[in-house]
Design an enzyme around this catalytic site. Structure first.
Site, mmCIF file in Angstrom:
data_model
loop_
_atom_site.group_PDB
_atom_site.id
_atom_site.type_symbol
_atom_site.label_atom_id
_atom_site.label_comp_id
_atom_site.label_asym_id
_atom_site.label_seq_id
_atom_site.Cartn_x
_atom_site.Cartn_y
_atom_site.Cartn_z
ATOM 1 N N ARG A 102 44.984 18.628 19.505
ATOM 2 C CA ARG A 102 43.725 18.825 19.934
ATOM 3 C C ARG A 102 42.811 17.873 20.317
ATOM 4 N NH1 ARG A 102 45.923 22.516 16.526
ATOM 5 N NH2 ARG A 102 46.730 20.490 15.731
ATOM 6 N N THR A 103 42.792 16.819 19.432
ATOM 7 C CA THR A 103 41.790 15.720 19.886
ATOM 8 C C THR A 103 42.058 14.953 20.583
ATOM 9 O OG1 THR A 103 41.384 15.630 17.145
ATOM 10 C CG2 THR A 103 40.311 13.886 18.475
ATOM 11 N N LYS A 161 56.036 -5.218 20.265
ATOM 12 C CA LYS A 161 56.397 -6.662 20.539
ATOM 13 C C LYS A 161 55.715 -7.664 19.809
ATOM 14 C CE LYS A 161 57.505 -5.743 25.640
ATOM 15 N NZ LYS A 161 56.885 -6.103 26.684
ATOM 16 N N ARG A 177 42.139 6.640 17.256
ATOM 17 C CA ARG A 177 42.466 7.381 16.063
ATOM 18 C C ARG A 177 43.713 6.213 15.330
ATOM 19 N NH1 ARG A 177 44.749 13.159 15.164
ATOM 20 N NH2 ARG A 177 42.375 13.665 15.222
ATOM 21 N N HIS A 185 36.261 11.915 10.465
ATOM 22 C CA HIS A 185 36.461 12.391 11.963
ATOM 23 C C HIS A 185 35.134 13.120 12.689
ATOM 24 C CE1 HIS A 185 38.710 14.081 14.963
ATOM 25 N NE2 HIS A 185 39.790 14.878 14.367
HETATM 26 N N1 CP Z 1 41.787 18.509 14.153
HETATM 27 C C1 CP Z 1 42.590 17.720 14.640
HETATM 28 O O1 CP Z 1 41.890 16.481 14.649
HETATM 29 O O2 CP Z 1 43.557 18.031 15.130
HETATM 30 P P1 CP Z 1 44.533 16.909 15.757
HETATM 31 O O3 CP Z 1 45.218 16.175 14.671
HETATM 32 O O4 CP Z 1 45.682 17.777 16.528
HETATM 33 O O5 CP Z 1 43.929 15.898 16.811
#
Ligand code: CP
Length: 301
Positions: free
Chosen positions: A52-53, A80, A102, A131
């Site tokens: 999603r993100t 590397k 992330r 998040h």
């Molecule tokens: N909600 C969320 O962060 O989903 P993903 O891990 O698929 O990005």
């Protein structure tokens, strides 16, 4: 001019949060492309899995007219021996305006923001910490159904301890004036310091769900647990799964949320996930608009 970063909800003021929600609402209503990020470059650096993100950042950046680069750690020079900071500096030197990152390490996005100039950093999830764009899309979804935050009772149910989604959501709910925030979990999955988070804790779902307007369910974050502490899925569902029977303890018009990825019949019954109170796919749709708002805010466009 100093770059603007979007790193946490905890350090965001209410005025900014509401402005972002308003902008996201506008984007969600039009769903049109525009040129607000024309000639800008957005790079997605995802060191953890995502569906999603990552996709919604990519779509959001493209809708704003940006060029998008997607980084794959498996085929990058981090394999590397290059340090993460050197990789990020290399990417940034090519003329990147926004880095979406992330990573499994708490506070990594903030650390990078201190080490880099001329680029905006957006935290797309750092370990168990925050998040923030998920919280923005969650608040947008709640507001579309329940606009009066000062009257709301919200229950967050599941693995709160390891959940960056829960931590950002709790900060956002406080910021918007929600008076009753509850967490429902077995002791091992409770937040380590519920007093600091200013939430009420419940180990019995039937008690915690009583009369709530919003139920947020969360998956078991097995990747962040010690093997011995991972609950058995069937047993967990029996005691903590959000079933239709348990949902009846909430208000009849309560909405059911889940950030995904969802484990059906572990933390949520399929009948609830696909049921009339579920707004889970609306959350996904709002993710694009919320991320458009954040990127436009970072670059003041
Ligand atoms: N909600 C969320 O962060 O989903 P993903 O891990 O698929 O990005």
């Amino acid at each position: 001019m100093q770059s603007k970063h979007f790193l946490t909800i905890e350090h965001l003021d209410q005025k900014t949060l509401i402005a972002l929600l308003n902008q996201a609402q506008t984007f969600s209503e039009t769903e049109k492309t525009c040129d607000r990020l024309q000639h800008k470059v957005v790079t997605n650096l995802f060191f953890e899995t995502s569906t999603r993100t990552r996709f919604s950042f990519e779509l959001a950046a493209k809708r704003l007219g940006a060029t998008v680069l997607n980084f794959d750690p498996k085929t990058s020079s981090t394999q590397k021996g290059e340090t993460l900071l050197d990789t990020v500096k290399t990417v940034t030197a090519m003329g990147v305006h926004i880095l979406v990152i992330r990573h499994e390490e708490n506070h990594l996005a903030a650390t990078l923001a201190q080490s880099l100039d001329d680029v905006s950093i957006i935290n797309a999830g750092d370990g168990t910490h925050e998040h923030p764009t998920q919280a923005l899309l969650d608040m947008l979804t709640i507001r579309q159904h329940k606009p009066n935050f000062s009257q709301l009772k919200v229950a967050i149910m599941g693995d709160i301890r390891h959940s960056r989604v829960a931590h950002s959501a709790i900060h956002a709910l406080h910021c918007l004036g929600v008076p009753d925030i509850r967490v429902i979990a077995p002791d091992l999955l409770m937040p380590q310091d519920p007093n600091k988070l200013r939430v009420r804790t419940f180990t019995q779902p039937e008690q915690g769900l009583q009369d709530v307007d919003v139920v947020m369910t969360l998956r078991l974050q097995k990747e962040r647990m010690q093997a011995a502490h991972i609950p058995d899925g069937a047993n967990y569902f029996q005691h903590y799964g959000l079933t239709s029977e348990r949902l009846r303890f909430a208000k009849p018009d309560a909405i059911v949320m889940h950030p995904g990825p969802m484990n059906r019949d572990v933390e949520i019954a399929s009948s609830v996930a696909d049921g009339p109170q579920s707004v889970i796919l609306q959350q996904v749709r709002n993710g694009v608009a919320a991320r458009m708002a954040v990127m436009a805010w970072c670059l003041d466009t």
